[in-house]
Design a protein around this motif. Structure first.
Motif, short mmCIF file in Angstrom:
data_model
loop_
_atom_site.label_atom_id
_atom_site.label_comp_id
_atom_site.label_asym_id
_atom_site.label_seq_id
_atom_site.Cartn_x
_atom_site.Cartn_y
_atom_site.Cartn_z
N LEU A 95 0.85 -1.19 0.00
CA LEU A 95 0.00 0.00 0.00
C LEU A 95 0.88 1.23 0.00
O LEU A 95 1.71 1.41 0.90
N ARG A 96 0.71 2.08 -1.01
CA ARG A 96 1.36 3.39 -0.98
C ARG A 96 0.33 4.41 -0.57
O ARG A 96 -0.76 4.49 -1.17
N PHE A 97 0.65 5.19 0.44
CA PHE A 97 -0.29 6.16 1.00
C PHE A 97 0.32 7.55 0.84
O PHE A 97 1.35 7.86 1.44
N VAL A 98 -0.32 8.39 0.04
CA VAL A 98 0.16 9.73 -0.26
C VAL A 98 -0.73 10.76 0.42
O VAL A 98 -1.96 10.65 0.40
N CYS A 99 -0.11 11.75 1.04
CA CYS A 99 -0.85 12.87 1.62
C CYS A 99 -0.36 14.16 0.98
O CYS A 99 0.82 14.52 1.11
N LEU A 100 -1.24 14.86 0.28
CA LEU A 100 -0.94 16.18 -0.25
C LEU A 100 -1.31 17.19 0.84
O LEU A 100 -2.48 17.23 1.27
N THR A 101 -0.36 17.98 1.29
CA THR A 101 -0.62 18.81 2.47
C THR A 101 0.18 20.10 2.45
O THR A 101 1.23 20.19 1.79
N ASP A 102 -0.32 21.09 3.18
CA ASP A 102 0.43 22.33 3.37
C ASP A 102 1.24 22.30 4.66
O ASP A 102 1.95 23.25 4.97
N ASP A 103 1.15 21.18 5.41
CA ASP A 103 1.90 21.06 6.66
C ASP A 103 2.10 19.58 6.99
O ASP A 103 1.20 18.94 7.52
N PRO A 104 3.28 19.02 6.69
CA PRO A 104 3.51 17.60 6.95
C PRO A 104 3.92 17.28 8.39
O PRO A 104 4.18 16.12 8.72
N THR A 105 3.96 18.29 9.25
CA THR A 105 4.40 18.09 10.63
C THR A 105 3.57 17.00 11.31
O THR A 105 2.34 17.04 11.29
N GLY A 106 4.25 16.05 11.92
CA GLY A 106 3.58 15.03 12.72
C GLY A 106 3.09 13.83 11.96
O GLY A 106 2.55 12.90 12.57
N LEU A 107 3.27 13.79 10.64
CA LEU A 107 2.80 12.64 9.87
C LEU A 107 3.71 11.43 10.08
O LEU A 107 4.93 11.56 10.22
N ARG A 108 3.14 10.26 10.07
CA ARG A 108 3.90 9.02 10.22
C ARG A 108 4.92 8.89 9.09
O ARG A 108 4.68 9.33 7.96
N PRO A 109 6.06 8.25 9.35
CA PRO A 109 7.07 8.10 8.30
C PRO A 109 6.60 7.24 7.13
O PRO A 109 7.13 7.35 6.02
N GLU A 110 5.60 6.38 7.35
CA GLU A 110 5.10 5.54 6.25
C GLU A 110 4.29 6.33 5.23
O GLU A 110 4.00 5.84 4.13
N ILE A 111 3.88 7.53 5.60
CA ILE A 111 3.07 8.37 4.70
C ILE A 111 3.99 9.17 3.79
O ILE A 111 4.91 9.85 4.26
N ASP A 112 3.75 9.09 2.48
CA ASP A 112 4.49 9.90 1.52
C ASP A 112 3.84 11.28 1.45
O ASP A 112 2.78 11.44 0.84
N ALA A 113 4.46 12.25 2.11
CA ALA A 113 3.90 13.61 2.15
C ALA A 113 4.50 14.45 1.03
O ALA A 113 5.71 14.47 0.83
N PHE A 114 3.62 15.15 0.29
CA PHE A 114 4.03 16.05 -0.78
C PHE A 114 3.30 17.37 -0.62
O PHE A 114 2.18 17.41 -0.08
N PRO A 115 3.90 18.47 -1.11
CA PRO A 115 3.20 19.76 -1.05
C PRO A 115 1.89 19.71 -1.84
O PRO A 115 1.84 19.14 -2.94
N LEU A 116 0.86 20.28 -1.27
CA LEU A 116 -0.42 20.36 -1.95
C LEU A 116 -0.31 21.37 -3.09
O LEU A 116 0.03 22.53 -2.87
N PRO A 117 -0.56 20.95 -4.34
CA PRO A 117 -0.45 21.90 -5.46
C PRO A 117 -1.40 23.09 -5.30
O PRO A 117 -2.45 22.99 -4.66
N GLU A 118 -0.99 24.19 -5.87
CA GLU A 118 -1.84 25.37 -5.86
C GLU A 118 -3.06 25.14 -6.75
O GLU A 118 -3.01 24.37 -7.72
N LEU A 119 -4.14 25.83 -6.43
CA LEU A 119 -5.37 25.67 -7.18
C LEU A 119 -5.23 26.19 -8.61
O LEU A 119 -5.89 25.70 -9.53
N GLY A 120 -4.37 27.19 -8.79
CA GLY A 120 -4.14 27.70 -10.14
C GLY A 120 -5.14 28.73 -10.59
O GLY A 120 -5.18 29.08 -11.77
#
Length: 265
Positions: A30-55
């Motif tokens: 299982l790959r679990f991705v979180c798009l976020t503006d604040d990755p603080t406190g996320l588990r290391p198993e979660i692939d955190a990426f910056p949430l893209p701008e709405l544009g």
């Protein structure tokens, strides 16, 4: 699997618990991705990426989680090169059974959503839990960017825009898989003063779109600012000073043990 976390509404514990539930209720990798503006406190198993701008400008006059529209972009760095469909799940969701079938059900090129339970006579999707082929339908985001306030004024909610913008239309999950706490778990008023919300027998996920949140239900309250475990009499007495007395009267909930059982890391 992917989720989106932005703003102050949901802390990292929501994403961490969602990951824990997903991991316990899937077989295989299982790959679990979180798009976020604040990755603080996320588990290391979660692939955190910056949430893209709405544009584009964010709609100002219309409620709705319009930031989720970025998921439909043709190029999402976090998902570049991914093969096959992706399952999106809102943070305020409780996974209560194995969800492998959400990944394998139906046509991988189609978009699958839960039916919008508040409008059962309309063919509208509910985007708390949906699956889509990443990058296949950029028209959804492009239409929104072309006239964000106009789209918001016409559709009111981002899930209505998704329903009406996916080329070829949408499909629905089997009815019993995705349930909503208010519509499918809460007993009819006023039985909620005496009977806790039930877990539907065939449910795989329970969503809490529009509230209350699972974290508040655990504490026997409807809203975060309310005190924990108010008695029936305390809740009824508070109705006298409520801005919307009838609404307040109906919003009494008892803690439910199945949320505590499943909604954990």
């Amino acid at each position: 699997m992917i989720c989106v976390k932005w703003g102050k509404g949901y802390g990292s514990e929501y994403a961490n618990r969602l990951y824990g539930m997903a991991r316990r209720n899937t077989t295989g990798p299982l790959r679990f991705v979180c798009l976020t503006d604040d990755p603080t406190g996320l588990r290391p198993e979660i692939d955190a990426f910056p949430l893209p701008e709405l544009g584009c400008e964010h709609p100002q006059r219309t409620a709705g989680k319009w930031r989720k529209q970025v998921l439909w972009g043709a190029d999402i760095p976090a998902l570049t090169g991914l093969q096959g469909p992706v399952l999106f799940v809102d943070l305020d969701t409780v996974i209560v059974a194995n969800i492998d079938e959400y990944f394998t059900h139906g046509d991988p090129d189609r978009v699958y959503l839960a039916r919008n339970w508040s409008k059962p006579l309309h063919r509208l999707g509910q985007t708390s839990v949906f699956r889509y082929p990443v990058g296949r339908y950029p028209e959804v985001l492009e239409k929104f960017r072309a006239d964000p306030q106009g789209v918001a004024d016409r559709e009111r909610y981002e899930q209505h825009h998704v329903t009406h913008s996916v080329p070829g239309g949408i499909d629905f999950w089997p009815e019993d898989w995705t349930r909503h706490f208010r519509f499918h778990c809460m007993p009819t008023f006023p039985l909620g003063y005496f009977v806790p919300g039930r877990l539907p027998a065939k449910a795989k996920m329970v969503t809490f779109a529009g509230g209350p949140n699972p974290g508040d239900i655990q504490l026997g309250r409807w809203l975060p600012h309310q005190r924990k475990f108010p008695t029936r009499w305390e809740h009824l007495r508070a109705t006298l000073g409520a801005a919307q007395p009838l609404r307040h009267l109906r919003h009494y909930v008892l803690p439910v043990d199945w949320i505590e059982q499943h909604w954990r890391e």
